[in-house]
Write a protein that holds these residues in place. Sequence first.
Motif, PDB file in Angstrom:
ATOM      1  N   GLU A  98     -80.019  40.673  56.393  1.00 26.24           N
ATOM      2  CA  GLU A  98     -78.649  40.311  56.711  1.00 26.24           C
ATOM      3  C   GLU A  98     -78.391  38.845  56.341  1.00 26.24           C
ATOM      4  OE1 GLU A  98     -76.793  42.482  60.161  1.00 26.24           O
ATOM      5  OE2 GLU A  98     -76.830  40.440  60.924  1.00 26.24           O
ATOM      6  N   THR A  99     -79.296  37.979  56.756  1.00 31.07           N
ATOM      7  CA  THR A  99     -79.160  36.547  56.463  1.00 31.07           C
ATOM      8  C   THR A  99     -79.155  36.309  54.959  1.00 31.07           C
ATOM      9  OG1 THR A  99     -80.414  36.116  58.469  1.00 31.07           O
ATOM     10  CG2 THR A  99     -80.145  34.272  56.958  1.00 31.07           C
ATOM     11  N   TRP A 100     -80.101  36.957  54.286  1.00 24.59           N
ATOM     12  CA  TRP A 100     -80.187  36.774  52.838  1.00 24.59           C
ATOM     13  C   TRP A 100     -78.918  37.281  52.153  1.00 24.59           C
ATOM     14  CZ3 TRP A 100     -79.728  40.058  48.771  1.00 24.59           C
ATOM     15  CH2 TRP A 100     -80.005  39.502  47.516  1.00 24.59           C
ATOM     16  N   ALA A 101     -78.453  38.468  52.549  1.00 22.19           N
ATOM     17  CA  ALA A 101     -77.303  39.095  51.879  1.00 22.19           C
ATOM     18  C   ALA A 101     -76.022  38.295  52.096  1.00 22.19           C
ATOM     19  CB  ALA A 101     -77.130  40.537  52.365  1.00 22.19           C
ATOM     20  N   GLU A 102     -75.860  37.738  53.287  1.00 17.24           N
ATOM     21  CA  GLU A 102     -74.659  36.934  53.535  1.00 17.24           C
ATOM     22  C   GLU A 102     -74.662  35.683  52.660  1.00 17.24           C
ATOM     23  OE1 GLU A 102     -73.999  36.174  57.719  1.00 17.24           O
ATOM     24  OE2 GLU A 102     -74.339  38.287  58.169  1.00 17.24           O
ATOM     25  N   GLN A 103     -75.841  35.070  52.550  1.00 20.33           N
ATOM     26  CA  GLN A 103     -75.939  33.867  51.724  1.00 20.33           C
ATOM     27  C   GLN A 103     -75.728  34.198  50.237  1.00 20.33           C
ATOM     28  OE1 GLN A 103     -79.653  31.802  52.426  1.00 20.33           O
ATOM     29  NE2 GLN A 103     -79.265  30.390  50.736  1.00 20.33           N
ATOM     30  N   GLU A 107     -72.867  32.582  47.960  1.00 12.45           N
ATOM     31  CA  GLU A 107     -73.171  31.786  46.767  1.00 12.45           C
ATOM     32  C   GLU A 107     -72.593  32.397  45.499  1.00 12.45           C
ATOM     33  OE1 GLU A 107     -77.446  30.013  48.280  1.00 12.45           O
ATOM     34  OE2 GLU A 107     -77.391  31.172  46.420  1.00 12.45           O
ATOM     35  N   MET A 108     -72.736  33.703  45.372  1.00 12.39           N
ATOM     36  CA  MET A 108     -72.305  34.340  44.131  1.00 12.39           C
ATOM     37  C   MET A 108     -70.789  34.411  44.006  1.00 12.39           C
ATOM     38  SD  MET A 108     -74.967  34.970  42.389  1.00 12.39           S
ATOM     39  CE  MET A 108     -76.638  34.549  42.841  1.00 12.39           C
ATOM     40  N   SER A 109     -70.093  34.417  45.132  1.00 15.44           N
ATOM     41  CA  SER A 109     -68.633  34.493  45.040  1.00 15.44           C
ATOM     42  C   SER A 109     -67.985  33.108  45.001  1.00 15.44           C
ATOM     43  CB  SER A 109     -68.057  35.313  46.194  1.00 15.44           C
ATOM     44  OG  SER A 109     -68.356  34.692  47.424  1.00 15.44           O
ATOM     45  N   SER A 110     -68.792  32.050  45.106  1.00 21.16           N
ATOM     46  CA  SER A 110     -68.244  30.694  44.990  1.00 21.16           C
ATOM     47  C   SER A 110     -67.829  30.450  43.541  1.00 21.16           C
ATOM     48  CB  SER A 110     -69.305  29.672  45.382  1.00 21.16           C
ATOM     49  OG  SER A 110     -70.317  29.635  44.401  1.00 21.16           O
ATOM     50  N   GLY A 111     -67.023  29.432  43.316  1.00 18.31           N
ATOM     51  CA  GLY A 111     -66.608  29.085  41.946  1.00 18.31           C
ATOM     52  C   GLY A 111     -67.792  28.930  40.996  1.00 18.31           C
ATOM     53  N   PRO A 112     -68.755  28.050  41.325  1.00 20.23           N
ATOM     54  CA  PRO A 112     -69.899  27.877  40.416  1.00 20.23           C
ATOM     55  C   PRO A 112     -70.714  29.168  40.268  1.00 20.23           C
ATOM     56  CG  PRO A 112     -69.840  26.120  42.067  1.00 20.23           C
ATOM     57  CD  PRO A 112     -68.789  27.105  42.458  1.00 20.23           C
ATOM     58  N   ILE A 117     -72.560  33.664  36.787  1.00 23.89           N
ATOM     59  CA  ILE A 117     -72.687  35.095  36.498  1.00 23.89           C
ATOM     60  C   ILE A 117     -71.951  35.428  35.208  1.00 23.89           C
ATOM     61  CG2 ILE A 117     -72.221  37.426  37.310  1.00 23.89           C
ATOM     62  CD1 ILE A 117     -72.037  36.230  40.130  1.00 23.89           C
ATOM     63  N   ARG A 118     -70.769  34.859  35.058  1.00 22.85           N
ATOM     64  CA  ARG A 118     -69.986  35.136  33.856  1.00 22.85           C
ATOM     65  C   ARG A 118     -70.767  34.701  32.613  1.00 22.85           C
ATOM     66  NH1 ARG A 118     -65.054  32.300  34.656  1.00 22.85           N
ATOM     67  NH2 ARG A 118     -64.347  33.988  35.994  1.00 22.85           N
ATOM     68  N   ASP A 119     -71.384  33.515  32.674  1.00 22.55           N
ATOM     69  CA  ASP A 119     -72.170  33.037  31.526  1.00 22.55           C
ATOM     70  C   ASP A 119     -73.340  33.957  31.222  1.00 22.55           C
ATOM     71  OD1 ASP A 119     -70.692  30.856  30.821  1.00 22.55           O
ATOM     72  OD2 ASP A 119     -71.793  29.457  32.079  1.00 22.55           O
ATOM     73  N   VAL A 120     -74.004  34.397  32.267  1.00 15.42           N
ATOM     74  CA  VAL A 120     -75.164  35.260  32.063  1.00 15.42           C
ATOM     75  C   VAL A 120     -74.735  36.586  31.427  1.00 15.42           C
ATOM     76  CG1 VAL A 120     -76.866  36.668  33.275  1.00 15.42           C
ATOM     77  CG2 VAL A 120     -76.627  34.255  33.850  1.00 15.42           C
ATOM     78  N   LEU A 121     -73.632  37.141  31.910  1.00 18.27           N
ATOM     79  CA  LEU A 121     -73.201  38.449  31.415  1.00 18.27           C
ATOM     80  C   LEU A 121     -72.519  38.378  30.059  1.00 18.27           C
ATOM     81  CD1 LEU A 121     -71.873  40.136  34.668  1.00 18.27           C
ATOM     82  CD2 LEU A 121     -74.081  40.445  33.549  1.00 18.27           C
ATOM     83  N   MET A 169     -72.323  42.555  44.389  1.00 21.16           N
ATOM     84  CA  MET A 169     -72.039  42.048  43.047  1.00 21.16           C
ATOM     85  C   MET A 169     -70.841  42.758  42.417  1.00 21.16           C
ATOM     86  SD  MET A 169     -72.747  39.828  40.853  1.00 21.16           S
ATOM     87  CE  MET A 169     -74.343  39.045  41.030  1.00 21.16           C
ATOM     88  N   TYR A 170     -70.749  44.070  42.598  1.00 19.79           N
ATOM     89  CA  TYR A 170     -69.611  44.813  42.030  1.00 19.79           C
ATOM     90  C   TYR A 170     -68.296  44.254  42.560  1.00 19.79           C
ATOM     91  CZ  TYR A 170     -66.495  48.590  40.630  1.00 19.79           C
ATOM     92  OH  TYR A 170     -65.448  49.302  40.077  1.00 19.79           O
ATOM     93  N   ARG A 171     -68.245  44.036  43.861  1.00 23.07           N
ATOM     94  CA  ARG A 171     -66.989  43.548  44.452  1.00 23.07           C
ATOM     95  C   ARG A 171     -66.676  42.122  44.011  1.00 23.07           C
ATOM     96  NH1 ARG A 171     -64.593  47.119  47.856  1.00 23.07           N
ATOM     97  NH2 ARG A 171     -65.868  48.966  48.103  1.00 23.07           N
ATOM     98  N   ILE A 172     -67.692  41.320  43.833  1.00 21.21           N
ATOM     99  CA  ILE A 172     -67.434  39.954  43.342  1.00 21.21           C
ATOM    100  C   ILE A 172     -66.898  40.008  41.908  1.00 21.21           C
ATOM    101  CG2 ILE A 172     -68.549  37.801  42.614  1.00 21.21           C
ATOM    102  CD1 ILE A 172     -70.415  38.109  45.046  1.00 21.21           C
ATOM    103  N   LEU A 173     -67.522  40.822  41.073  1.00 15.31           N
ATOM    104  CA  LEU A 173     -67.114  40.870  39.670  1.00 15.31           C
ATOM    105  C   LEU A 173     -65.760  41.527  39.477  1.00 15.31           C
ATOM    106  CD1 LEU A 173     -70.450  41.897  37.942  1.00 15.31           C
ATOM    107  CD2 LEU A 173     -69.277  39.708  37.767  1.00 15.31           C
ATOM    108  N   PHE A 174     -65.498  42.579  40.257  1.00 14.13           N
ATOM    109  CA  PHE A 174     -64.287  43.346  40.023  1.00 14.13           C
ATOM    110  C   PHE A 174     -63.196  43.039  41.033  1.00 14.13           C
ATOM    111  CE2 PHE A 174     -67.513  45.482  37.586  1.00 14.13           C
ATOM    112  CZ  PHE A 174     -66.859  45.732  36.386  1.00 14.13           C
ATOM    113  N   GLY A 175     -63.250  41.878  41.635  1.00  7.24           N
ATOM    114  CA  GLY A 175     -62.047  41.399  42.291  1.00  7.24           C
ATOM    115  C   GLY A 175     -62.042  41.101  43.766  1.00  7.24           C
TER     116      GLY A 175
END
Lengths: 195, 195
Positions: A98-103, A107-112, A117-121, A169-175
């Motif tokens: 839970e702790t790991w997933a929240e972090q 982190e992944m949904s922050s601007g940086p 992720i965009r650069d990697v993909l 990750m899906y939800r971060i990428l797709f909106g």
Amino acid sequence: MSKGESRVAGMTAKENLRPGGRSARVQASVHKAVRELMAEMSRADVTIPLIAGKAGVTPSTIYRRWGDLQELLADVAVDRLRPDMQPIDAGSGKADLETWAEQYAEEMSSGPGREMIRDVLAAQAGANACKCSEYTRQQIDVIAERARARGETFPDVERVMDQVVAPIMYRILFGDVPATKRVRDLVARVISTTD
Amino acid sequence: MSKGESRVAGMTAKENLRPGGRSARVQASVHKAVRELMAEMSRADVTIPLIAGKAGVTPSTIYRRWGDLQELLADVAVDRLRPDMQPIDAGSGKADLETWAEQYAEEMSSGPGREMIRDVLAAQAGANACKCSEYTRQQIDVIAERARARGETFPDVERVMDQVVAPIMYRILFGDVPATKRVRDLVARVISTTD
């Protein structure tokens, strides 16, 4: 697992740089130049000649080694996505996850995070994307090992990838930005259906 | 659901083009030019002036409307990702979902599928990525409605997004091709834990 093995083999070639060797020094200097330029200017204005100038190498060194700007940006991004710490020990497999997933979601949904992720993909070669998901898998592995050492049951790592990491990750990428409540529900579900 | 609502509102602005109006004709002609150029040459060589020339509009028309090449490519890609048929009726919710998911995995992991996803995700504005996931959600909705009309229980659509769609997409983006067996397991799991 032949897919996974070839991925690991692909990674090794690049990671086996002799530390302190010329190749490793070029890489460190070019990565540093990219990070500095990205901090100073809009990423759309970052070019290979600019990076080369700042890193003190020729543009052709960069082209030879990375192919194009997008591959180089992906390479730098995946380096920044490498976790710099072990997952926090929160006392149980469920609490750790839970702790790991929240972090991770934060982190992944922050601007940086999104930019990385965009650069990697965006790179055509998928090697960096694989590496990125490998880092995540390793973190889950640590949590799973710790849970087993405590005598707890813990779901299979691939199932955690499917049921916790992938939806975040899906939800971060797709909106969407996955809310904490949703992240907790994903963890609760994967833990409660451990078989 | 305020996030979802704003997404839908954001979409409407663009979709409310008066059919046959000037704006809709410009869009159709520019989209067609992009598709033709992408078929003829490497995508790295496609530029806005080339597209404008082929579409018979000025480059500034394209810049004004789409901002940059990446946004235009994302717009064209999402158009091609719009499903052109209803999900196949295979007799039950589970069979429908299995058929749909296998086809989705196959299409999205194909060369053109990956390229389209990459284009959609590479754009800075996330509107097209949202639209893309909205199309998927609508397909699952159709399957869910059909299952309910047959008197079957069927999982919540968001749970299908999390447990079937997201893992397929995650594995495609981050390096695996999801095998049919895995896709079937995802479907079987989400169906068997319907609550």
